[in-house]
Motif scaffolding. Structure first.
Motif, short mmCIF file in Angstrom:
data_model
loop_
_atom_site.label_atom_id
_atom_site.label_comp_id
_atom_site.label_asym_id
_atom_site.label_seq_id
_atom_site.Cartn_x
_atom_site.Cartn_y
_atom_site.Cartn_z
N ALA A 75 123.69 -46.20 95.00
CA ALA A 75 125.14 -45.66 96.27
C ALA A 75 124.86 -44.46 96.26
N LEU A 76 123.79 -43.54 96.02
CA LEU A 76 124.04 -42.00 97.33
C LEU A 76 122.93 -42.51 98.17
N VAL A 77 121.91 -43.17 98.00
CA VAL A 77 120.95 -43.78 99.14
C VAL A 77 122.06 -44.35 100.43
N MET A 78 122.86 -45.45 99.81
CA MET A 78 123.51 -45.76 100.26
C MET A 78 124.38 -44.48 101.28
N ARG A 79 125.13 -43.81 100.47
CA ARG A 79 125.90 -43.27 101.84
C ARG A 79 125.27 -41.91 103.00
N ILE A 80 123.48 -41.21 102.26
CA ILE A 80 123.08 -41.07 103.09
C ILE A 80 122.68 -41.90 104.10
N TYR A 81 122.59 -43.20 103.99
CA TYR A 81 121.44 -44.11 104.79
C TYR A 81 122.78 -44.09 106.15
N ARG A 82 123.89 -44.80 105.47
CA ARG A 82 125.23 -44.26 106.53
C ARG A 82 125.52 -43.50 107.41
N ARG A 83 125.43 -42.44 106.86
CA ARG A 83 125.39 -41.10 107.29
C ARG A 83 124.75 -41.15 108.40
N LYS A 84 123.40 -40.60 108.26
CA LYS A 84 122.58 -40.93 109.00
C LYS A 84 122.92 -42.08 110.30
N GLN A 85 123.06 -43.18 110.35
CA GLN A 85 122.92 -44.18 111.41
C GLN A 85 124.09 -44.24 112.03
N PHE A 86 125.85 -43.07 111.19
CA PHE A 86 126.59 -42.55 111.83
C PHE A 86 126.51 -41.99 112.78
N HIS A 87 125.56 -40.69 112.41
CA HIS A 87 124.99 -40.08 113.41
C HIS A 87 124.49 -39.74 114.85
N LYS A 88 123.35 -41.16 114.43
CA LYS A 88 122.38 -41.77 115.41
C LYS A 88 123.05 -42.54 116.45
N ARG A 89 124.22 -42.94 115.80
CA ARG A 89 125.14 -43.77 117.13
C ARG A 89 126.01 -42.65 117.65
N ARG A 90 126.59 -41.67 117.05
CA ARG A 90 126.51 -41.51 117.66
C ARG A 90 126.23 -40.12 119.07
N ILE A 91 124.52 -40.19 118.64
CA ILE A 91 124.20 -39.34 119.73
C ILE A 91 123.51 -40.14 120.81
N VAL A 92 123.55 -41.30 120.53
CA VAL A 92 123.05 -42.02 121.52
C VAL A 92 124.67 -42.18 122.24
N GLN A 93 125.59 -42.36 122.10
CA GLN A 93 126.66 -42.70 122.76
C GLN A 93 127.38 -41.66 123.84
N LEU A 94 126.70 -40.14 122.90
CA LEU A 94 127.08 -39.03 123.86
C LEU A 94 126.21 -39.01 125.14
N PHE A 95 124.88 -39.46 124.64
CA PHE A 95 123.44 -39.33 125.50
C PHE A 95 124.04 -40.42 126.88
N ARG A 96 124.73 -41.57 126.50
CA ARG A 96 125.11 -42.87 127.32
C ARG A 96 126.02 -42.15 128.25
N GLU A 97 127.14 -40.90 127.73
CA GLU A 97 128.27 -40.38 128.04
C GLU A 97 127.81 -39.71 129.31
N PHE A 98 126.76 -38.94 128.71
CA PHE A 98 126.09 -37.54 129.55
C PHE A 98 125.75 -38.31 130.72
N ARG A 99 124.57 -39.34 130.72
CA ARG A 99 124.22 -40.05 131.94
C ARG A 99 125.42 -40.61 132.37
N ARG A 100 126.59 -41.57 132.23
CA ARG A 100 126.72 -41.43 133.57
C ARG A 100 127.51 -40.41 133.43
N MET A 101 127.83 -39.33 133.58
CA MET A 101 129.12 -38.20 133.78
C MET A 101 128.07 -37.92 134.73
#
Ligand code: ADP
Length: 436
Positions: A75-101
């Motif tokens: 359960a602990l590993v799953m939680r860390i993995y999900r958090r990492k996935q969330f941050h990764k998605r956010r960085i990718v999203q921010l980067f795309r927005e920055f490129r669009r901007m």
């Protein structure tokens, strides 16, 4: 300790106690305990193997269905993995927005490293400066943009204001280039198309120059008639005062038109002022005599010529600079005041200071005093025949000579206007023929 751990320890103790009891009944207590411990170890190895197998393929595999302490670890590993996935998605999203901007930005943006090499640029920077993707990355910006003004701007390292240069792509396009420092020695170069502003500014200058030229001839005719009428002894006495007023107003208009023409000429001049030999001492002595001949003037007008240095400049412009400052001192100083005019030279160049004990200027006005038509007291300026353009002309003429204007003033106590000319504009020893 978590509940799972308490349960796991209690279960191990229970199983060992049971093994000891069974071993004691069958007569092999130690062997039974070792066999049970071996089984326990094997079971944990199997779980460790499954966990490791899942961790390697966690993108595709479902997590193993464990209970107890192993279940907690999964359960602990799953939680860390999900958090990492969330941050990764956010960085990718921010980067795309920055490129669009940055793509949507009307300005060009170039990221430069500490060596002034291009790290990144947006689409508009490529369009405005003709940069090529991939090829121009890691190139030094001064190798790609070779305009002398830009190279000087880079070297001077004073990036408070942008500079305007012709575009390397289309010569009738003007670009504003502004360096902005950030991070550890990195720079942003902001590029903006200012062709429209430059054209409007040129139109404004042309309009002022043409309008003032067009006004000059009719004004000369009107002034001529007004002068003739005002001087006519046979004129009806009731007309005398209005005619004098017309004469004063025509004179004011003439001063404004002449100053506008002078300013337009200075603004249109692109080259530095010519280097004629100007006898400053003689010029100042004549100006002092002119002031002394005025009806309304401060009581004392002192001239100190501390250097025989002559100036290399446009004589008419130097005359206009000095006369503007001296006549301002006369205008804004009461009759019981004093004016000191000093000319001197030193290692930095030559200097003229005009000090008065007049009305002075409040500090809030000082930064704007050289703007066109800026007057501290418009009523007083108009009453004394001022056009409001004198100091603007002084500033422009000085710039054409590589000089600067320094203003010190205290309200109610007086002002000092100092012109600083650089050494290259000073002719310390005049040729003998001119010295005569
Ligand atoms: P003006 O024709 O109105 O004198 P200038 O450009 O020469 O225009 O000067 C701008 C303003 O600066 C003036 O209106 C006046 O308020 C102020 N000023 C200039 N010189 C002096 C001075 N020596 N003492 C006080 N105020 C001054």
């Amino acid at each position: 300790m978590s509940a799972a751990w308490s349960f796991a320890i209690a279960r191990l103790v229970g199983v060992l106690a049971l093994a000891a009891a069974v071993g004691w009944i069958v007569g092999y207590p130690s062997a039974t305990i070792v066999a049970v411990l071996g089984g326990y170890l094997a079971l944990n190895y199997v779980r460790l193997f499954r966990l490791e197998y899942w961790l390697r393929r966690r993108r595709t595999e479902e997590p193993p269905d464990f209970h107890g302490v192993w279940g907690d670890v999964v359960a602990l590993v799953m939680r860390i993995y999900r958090r990492k996935q969330f941050h990764k998605r956010r960085i990718v999203q921010l980067f795309r927005e920055f490129r669009r901007m940055t793509t949507a930005m009307p300005d060009g943006v170039i990221v430069l490293n500490a060596e002034r090499e291009i790290d990144w640029f947006n689409r508009n920077a490529a369009r405005l400066l003709g940069l090529r993707r991939k090829i121009d990355f890691r190139q030094r910006i001064d190798n790609l943009l070779r305009q002398p003004d830009f190279i000087r701007y880079l070297e001077a390292k004073d990036y408070a204001l942008p500079i305007v240069v012709r575009s390397p792509v289309g010569s009738d396009t003007f670009l504003s280039l502004h360096m902005v420092a950030y991070g550890a020695g990195q720079m942003l170069l902001l590029v903006r198309d200012v062709t429209r502003q430059i054209r409007l500014e040129a139109m404004r200058k042309d309009f002022v120059a043409n309008a003032s030229h067009e006004l000059r001839s009719p004004l000369t005719v009107i002034s001529g008639y007004v002068d003739t009428l005002a001087d006519d002894p046979g004129i009806d006495p009731t007309w005398r005062e209005p005619l004098q007023e017309m004469r004063r107003q025509a004179e004011r208009m003439r001063a404004v038109v002449n100053d506008l023409i002078e300013l337009s000429r200075l603004e249109a001049a692109t080259a530095e002022a010519p280097a004629e030999l100007v006898d400053v001492a003689g010029m100042l002595a004549m100006m002092r005599r002119e002031v002394l001949a005025m009806e309304q003037r401060p009581r004392e007008v002192v001239l100190s010529v501390d250097s025989d240095a002559k100036l290399l400049g446009a004589e008419q412009e130097i005359h206009s600079i000095f006369w503007n400052l001296i006549s301002n001192a006369v205008k804004y100083t009461p009759v019981d005041g004093r004016i000191d005019i000093r000319w001197w030279a030193d290692a930095a160049g030559a200097h003229l200071a005009v000090r008065d004990t007049g009305v002075g200027i409040a500090p809030e006005h000082l930064p704007r005093i050289t703007e066109r038509f800026y007057r501290v007291d418009p009523g007083r300026s108009r009453a004394t025949g001022g056009s409001g353009l004198g100091l603007t002309i002084v500033k422009h003429s000085l710039q054409r000579h590589g000089g600067t204007l320094e203003i010190q003033s205290e309200q109610g106590r007086g002002s000092t206007f100092t012109c600083h000319f650089p050494l290259r504009r000073v002719a310390a020893r005049a040729p003998a023929a001119v010295n005569l």
